[in-house]
Design an enzyme around this catalytic site. Structure first.
Site, short mmCIF file in Angstrom:
data_model
loop_
_atom_site.label_atom_id
_atom_site.label_comp_id
_atom_site.label_asym_id
_atom_site.label_seq_id
_atom_site.Cartn_x
_atom_site.Cartn_y
_atom_site.Cartn_z
N VAL A 41 3.69 -19.74 -44.80
CA VAL A 41 4.71 -20.93 -44.61
C VAL A 41 4.99 -20.69 -43.00
CG1 VAL A 41 7.10 -21.73 -45.13
CG2 VAL A 41 5.43 -20.90 -46.82
N GLU A 87 -5.96 -31.47 -50.21
CA GLU A 87 -7.23 -31.49 -49.84
C GLU A 87 -7.97 -31.75 -51.30
OE1 GLU A 87 -7.36 -27.18 -48.19
OE2 GLU A 87 -7.98 -28.54 -46.32
N ASN A 134 -8.75 -15.58 -46.79
CA ASN A 134 -9.22 -15.36 -48.25
C ASN A 134 -10.38 -15.90 -48.79
OD1 ASN A 134 -7.87 -17.66 -48.47
ND2 ASN A 134 -6.53 -17.19 -50.15
N CYS A 152 -3.62 -18.19 -52.76
CA CYS A 152 -2.57 -18.73 -52.56
C CYS A 152 -1.66 -19.35 -53.87
CB CYS A 152 -2.64 -20.17 -51.48
SG CYS A 152 -3.97 -20.98 -52.06
N GLU A 179 -1.65 -26.25 -45.94
CA GLU A 179 -1.96 -25.56 -47.18
C GLU A 179 -0.97 -24.21 -47.16
OE1 GLU A 179 -3.05 -26.81 -49.76
OE2 GLU A 179 -3.90 -28.76 -49.24
N GLY A 219 -7.88 -21.88 -40.41
CA GLY A 219 -8.33 -21.14 -41.91
C GLY A 219 -7.65 -19.63 -42.03
N SER A 257 -9.91 -17.53 -39.46
CA SER A 257 -9.02 -16.30 -39.30
C SER A 257 -9.66 -15.31 -38.42
CB SER A 257 -8.53 -15.89 -40.63
OG SER A 257 -7.99 -14.66 -40.49
P1 NDP Z 1 -1.67 -16.80 -41.55
O1 NDP Z 1 -0.68 -17.80 -41.53
O2 NDP Z 1 -1.21 -15.77 -40.71
O3 NDP Z 1 -2.86 -17.37 -40.70
C1 NDP Z 1 -3.41 -18.58 -40.75
C2 NDP Z 1 -4.23 -19.19 -39.65
O4 NDP Z 1 -3.33 -19.60 -38.64
C3 NDP Z 1 -5.21 -17.91 -39.15
O5 NDP Z 1 -6.31 -18.66 -38.60
C4 NDP Z 1 -4.15 -17.71 -37.87
O6 NDP Z 1 -4.94 -16.94 -36.85
C5 NDP Z 1 -3.59 -18.92 -37.29
N1 NDP Z 1 -2.40 -19.09 -36.86
C6 NDP Z 1 -1.37 -17.94 -36.78
N2 NDP Z 1 -0.48 -18.59 -36.10
C7 NDP Z 1 -0.71 -19.80 -35.57
C8 NDP Z 1 -0.02 -20.44 -34.67
N3 NDP Z 1 1.37 -20.46 -34.13
N4 NDP Z 1 -0.50 -21.77 -34.29
C9 NDP Z 1 -1.78 -22.16 -34.91
N5 NDP Z 1 -2.34 -21.26 -35.91
C10 NDP Z 1 -2.23 -20.05 -36.01
O7 NDP Z 1 -2.09 -16.62 -42.72
P2 NDP Z 1 -3.25 -15.63 -43.40
O8 NDP Z 1 -4.70 -15.83 -42.48
O9 NDP Z 1 -2.72 -14.27 -43.43
O10 NDP Z 1 -3.47 -16.07 -44.91
C11 NDP Z 1 -2.50 -15.80 -45.94
C12 NDP Z 1 -1.54 -16.95 -46.08
O11 NDP Z 1 -2.41 -18.15 -46.26
C13 NDP Z 1 -0.81 -16.58 -47.38
O12 NDP Z 1 0.54 -17.16 -47.21
C14 NDP Z 1 -1.50 -17.69 -48.36
O13 NDP Z 1 -0.64 -18.24 -49.23
C15 NDP Z 1 -1.88 -18.78 -47.52
N6 NDP Z 1 -3.11 -19.55 -48.19
C16 NDP Z 1 -2.86 -20.96 -48.75
C17 NDP Z 1 -3.83 -21.64 -49.23
C18 NDP Z 1 -3.46 -23.10 -49.61
O14 NDP Z 1 -4.52 -23.70 -49.98
N7 NDP Z 1 -2.49 -23.33 -49.97
C19 NDP Z 1 -4.98 -21.03 -49.52
C20 NDP Z 1 -5.22 -19.75 -49.07
C21 NDP Z 1 -4.06 -18.91 -48.19
P3 NDP Z 1 -5.17 -15.37 -37.01
O15 NDP Z 1 -5.04 -15.04 -38.44
O16 NDP Z 1 -6.64 -15.19 -36.79
O17 NDP Z 1 -4.23 -14.63 -35.93
#
Ligand code: NDP
Length: 487
Positions: A229, A461, A152, A283, A249, A149, A177
């Site tokens: 991304v 989703e 947000n 997002c 997502e 996750g 997160s």
């Molecule tokens: P991140 O991409 O930084 O992190 C997303 C999740 O992935 C976190 O739990 C993170 O862990 C984990 N993660 C990070 N690196 C890896 C990896 N190599 N392998 C597996 N998991 C990993 O996003 P944010 O949490 O900063 O969220 C903001 C982003 O999410 C924005 O770009 C936003 O647009 C997008 N978003 C998209 C949505 C959609 O439905 N399309 C909805 C909400 C947000 P940790 O953060 O704990 O390090």
């Protein structure tokens, strides 16, 4: 610490701790106060979660879909009963105002559990007549799914992934997160209370490395991640080794197009919802607002007046419209974009800096900001900011605005405001985005599939579409004659 859970992880139906894992803290972004201290999952915790989920899935998938649905429906009811308490926790963990979390977070999670509870009872295949012999298809679960996750919408994201996965007979290991680790643990408790067999929904904590370890685990059948991304690309690459299917997502830089014939007040409402709700940390936000030149002045005047009324303040006060950003790091990132917008020559209509909120000297508050005079090639027009920052552009023709709206690597969402019904449908058909709105913005009822085109993601989703991504079709040929061979 006001939100400390009994332990960091939830595995096999109980809380579990492993103090060998790196310590991390969850902070209330309005004050900087530590609200919980947790440990990241160690390799032993991950193994334990995969083993528990594998056992749990075998038991869960043996139940009829209707029985699985009853558990999900009970969980939805418990979530609604505890909405206030869950909302307060979400406000502490994210900083989002209670006025929002009371209606948008656990509440939407409960709707999602209810919706997939109904679908669980109605999973079915096809009968294919082959003239005598026949075939049929079975819709079967994938196995142990991993959900990862963003910060947000923590409990909403956990529910949007868990509900369809569980409805289809899968088990899930969810990693929230690291910034917002708390509410997924409550979801796990609620599911157990509702009668979910142990091991079917597990929560493990940690940063990206824990997510990466889960994605590469050979016991995993599916990964669904909500995030940036860059993370999506890394997850997809890691998943490719096991040919593991992914739902991604990801981020966006979505266009919201306002034609001159639109109801301007409604269009301003759409732009406000699509840029400032959750302090802009959504997002699908319509951060590129294209306004037809003849009404641009009137639109911006109305917008400025409405934005001036947004009340920043104590997130726990029900009168507060906007809280802080989720963390200091996110605040710094957004403030850097505000400086960049000015350097690039955009015109600041309002906001543009950190906000001082009396009583919250350490809060991560940012003023709601509107830039006009934004050119398509500026970085503030191309990159996802993920904060309360709107860019307004002028346009002259339908053809031009469609081309400019589509000129982005992202394709998560788009909106059109017009009173011309034919134009609304014609324009939406040409927009390269996974989710579109006509005369509305950012409404995501669970019945409607949600997801992105282009680099904004893969898969959907919600809606019946989600079932496709948490199940697989098995084809069964039934010979009604006698099997023959040519030699
Ligand atoms: P991140 O991409 O930084 O992190 C997303 C999740 O992935 C976190 O739990 C993170 O862990 C984990 N993660 C990070 N690196 C890896 C990896 N190599 N392998 C597996 N998991 C990993 O996003 P944010 O949490 O900063 O969220 C903001 C982003 O999410 C924005 O770009 C936003 O647009 C997008 N978003 C998209 C949505 C959609 O439905 N399309 C909805 C909400 C947000 P940790 O953060 O704990 O390090």
């Amino acid at each position: 610490m006001p939100a400390q859970p009994p332990a960091s992880h939830f595995i096999d139906g109980v809380f579990h701790e492993d103090v060998e894992g790196a310590t991390f803290e969850s902070l209330y972004p309005a004050t900087g106060q530590v609200i919980a201290r947790l440990h990241a999952a160690t390799p032993a915790v991950i193994e334990m979660a995969v083993a528990a989920a594998t056992r749990g899935q075998a038991e869960w998938t043996a139940l009829p879909g209707a029985e699985r649905g009853k558990v999900l429906r009970r969980a939805a009811a418990i979530m609604r009963e505890r909405n206030r308490e869950l909302s307060e926790l979400e406000t502490l963990d994210t900083g989002k105002p209670i006025a929002e979390t009371l209606v948008a977070d656990a509440a939407s999670g409960a709707d999602c559990l209810d919706y997939f509870a109904a679908l669980a009872a109605d999973l079915r295949g096809d009968h294919i007549d082959l003239g005598g012999s026949f075939a049929y298809t079975r819709r079967e679960p994938l196995g142990v799914c991993v959900g990862i996750g963003a910060w947000n919408y923590p409990i909403q994201i956990a529910s949007w992934k868990a509900a369809p996965a569980l409805a289809c007979g899968n088990a899930m290991i969810f990693k929230p997160s690291e910034t917002t680790p708390l509410s997924a643990l409550r979801l796990a408790e609620i599911l157990m209370e509702a009668g979910l067999p142990k091991g079917v929904f597990n929560v493990v904590q940690g940063a990206g490395a824990v997510g990466a370890a889960l994605v590469s685990h050979p016991g995993i059948a599916k990964v669904s991640v909500t995030g940036s991304v860059a993370t999506g690309a890394r997850v997809m690459q890691a998943a490719s080794a096991g040919i593991t299917p992914v739902t991604l997502e990801l981020g966006g830089k979505s266009p919201l197009i306002v034609f001159a014939d639109a109801d301007l007040d409604a269009a301003v409402s759409g732009a406000i919802l699509g840029n400032f709700y959750s302090a802009g940390q959504i997002c699908s936000n319509g951060t590129r607002v294209f306004v037809e030149r003849s009404v641009r002045g009137a639109f911006v005047d109305k917008l400025r007046a409405r934005v001036a009324r947004i009340r920043l303040g104590d997130p726990m006060a029900e009168t507060t419209d906007m809280g802080p950003l989720v963390s200091r790091a996110q605040m710094e990132r957004v403030l850097a974009y505000l400086r960049l917008g000015r350097e690039e020559g955009a015109v600041l209509e309002c906001g543009g800096a950190a906000a001082e909120v009396p009583g919250f000297p350490n809060g991560c508050f940012v003023q709601p900001t509107v830039f006009t005079g934004v050119a398509d090639e500026m970085r503030i027009a191309r990159e996802e900011i993920f904060g309360p920052v709107m860019s307004v552009f002028d346009f002259d023709t339908e053809e031009e605005v469609i081309a400019r709206a589509n000129a982005t690597e992202f394709g998560l969402a788009a909106g059109v405001f017009t009173r011309d019904i034919q134009r609304g449908h014609r324009v939406v058909a040409k927009l390269k985005a996974g989710t579109c709105w006509i005369n509305a913005y950012n409404l995501t009822p669970v019945e409607m599939p949600f997801g992105g085109a282009k680099r904004s993601g893969i898969g959907r989703e919600n809606g019946r579409a989600a079932i496709e991504h948490y199940s697989q079709v098995k084809s069964v040929y039934v010979e009604m004659g006698k099997a023959e061979a040519p030699y």
